[in-house]
Write an enzyme that holds these catalytic residues in place. Structure first.
Site, PDB file in Angstrom:
ATOM      1  N   SER A   1       0.810  -1.214   0.000  1.00 16.64           N
ATOM      2  CA  SER A   1       0.000   0.000   0.000  1.00 16.64           C
ATOM      3  C   SER A   1       0.845   1.267   0.000  1.00 16.64           C
ATOM      4  O   SER A   1       0.347   2.354   0.303  1.00 16.64           O
ATOM      5  CB  SER A   1      -0.924   0.010   1.229  1.00 16.64           C
ATOM      6  OG  SER A   1      -0.160   0.171   2.417  1.00 16.64           O
TER       7      SER A   1
ATOM      8  N   CYS B   1      -0.667   7.359  -1.706  1.00 17.52           N
ATOM      9  CA  CYS B   1      -1.937   8.077  -1.796  1.00 17.52           C
ATOM     10  C   CYS B   1      -1.790   9.294  -2.709  1.00 17.52           C
ATOM     11  O   CYS B   1      -2.667   9.584  -3.536  1.00 17.52           O
ATOM     12  CB  CYS B   1      -2.411   8.493  -0.410  1.00 17.52           C
ATOM     13  SG  CYS B   1      -1.147   9.321   0.586  1.00 17.52           S
TER      14      CYS B   1
ATOM     15  N   HIS C   1      -0.328  17.655   2.659  1.00 19.52           N
ATOM     16  CA  HIS C   1      -0.963  16.408   3.091  1.00 19.52           C
ATOM     17  C   HIS C   1      -1.822  16.618   4.333  1.00 19.52           C
ATOM     18  O   HIS C   1      -1.544  17.488   5.154  1.00 19.52           O
ATOM     19  CB  HIS C   1       0.131  15.376   3.396  1.00 19.52           C
ATOM     20  CG  HIS C   1      -0.306  13.960   3.211  1.00 19.52           C
ATOM     21  ND1 HIS C   1      -1.272  13.372   3.976  1.00 19.52           N
ATOM     22  CD2 HIS C   1       0.095  13.010   2.321  1.00 19.52           C
ATOM     23  CE1 HIS C   1      -1.448  12.137   3.583  1.00 19.52           C
ATOM     24  NE2 HIS C   1      -0.635  11.891   2.575  1.00 19.52           N
TER      25      HIS C   1
END
Length: 216
Positions: A128, A160, A187
């Site tokens: 991930s 992400c 972020h």
């Protein structure tokens, strides 16, 4: 007659922010995904319900989690589906195959190379986060290059930020052709930042996340 597609049997290694979100998305699609096991070293069986049912960012009440039963200290039943609970930081000791797992979603951030992911006794591993060995572990971003996947056993889904920017940049590049591009991302708060000022691993993350939104 068409063949009946069986749900994909998955295991989730790490139930932090990413692991939790992935878990909830899969619970919402039981015809597609069958979560067979979760490895979360600090989560007790009787805490699973509260942890998954409520969320500080999304503010939902229960969401896709309709019912949680504690069967034992290492087994829960969510929406009628039994999920085994592992508590081991050593991937080589996780018995994924014993409980029917075919795919492991590696969400701890601790196993980001093909060599380390090979410690998982399972058919496929999806990281991930960006791999630390990009020359070995291929990266696939859905909406950008996912059609190039050719059955590799261990892959990365990148970050992400990349998943936010990649599809948009792909469309812009196809329409206008990008020559040079620079991005600065601000972020949201992450688990790697502190709630109060304190010494951290990186100089720019010494400051409290509540008061200091910085490129991270």
């Amino acid at each position: 007659q068409g063949s009946v597609k069986m749900p994909i049997c998955v295991g989730i290694n790490g139930l932090g922010r990413i692991g939790k979100m992935v878990c909830l998305q899969m619970l919402a699609e039981p015809d597609v995904y069958n979560i067979r096991a979760i490895n979360a070293t600090s989560l007790k069986a009787d805490e699973v319900s509260d942890y998954l049912c409520y969320d500080s960012a999304h503010h939902y009440d229960r969401g896709p989690v309709k019912n949680v039963e504690v069967v034992s200290e290492d087994l829960v039943r969510i929406n009628g589906n039994e999920i085994h609970l592992f508590k081991n930081r050593d991937a080589s000791k996780l018995k994924w195959r014993d409980v029917g797992v075919e795919y492991v979603l590696e969400c701890t951030g601790a196993y980001l190379t093909t060599e380390r992911c090979s410690m998982h006794d399972v058919d496929y591993v999806i990281q991930s986060a960006p791999p630390k060995d990009p020359e070995i572990t291929p990266t696939f971003i859905y909406g950008v290059n996912h059609s190039e996947y050719q059955g590799q056993r261990i892959v990365s889904a990148s970050s992400c930020t990349t998943n936010c920017l990649g599809p948009m940049l792909k469309l812009v590049n196809e329409a206008f052709e990008i020559e040079n591009v620079y991005f600065t991302t601000i972020h949201a708060s992450t688990g790697s930042q502190n709630t109060v000022d304190t010494i951290n691993k990186k100089n720019r993350t010494h400051r409290s996340i509540f008061n200091n939104m910085i490129p991270h």
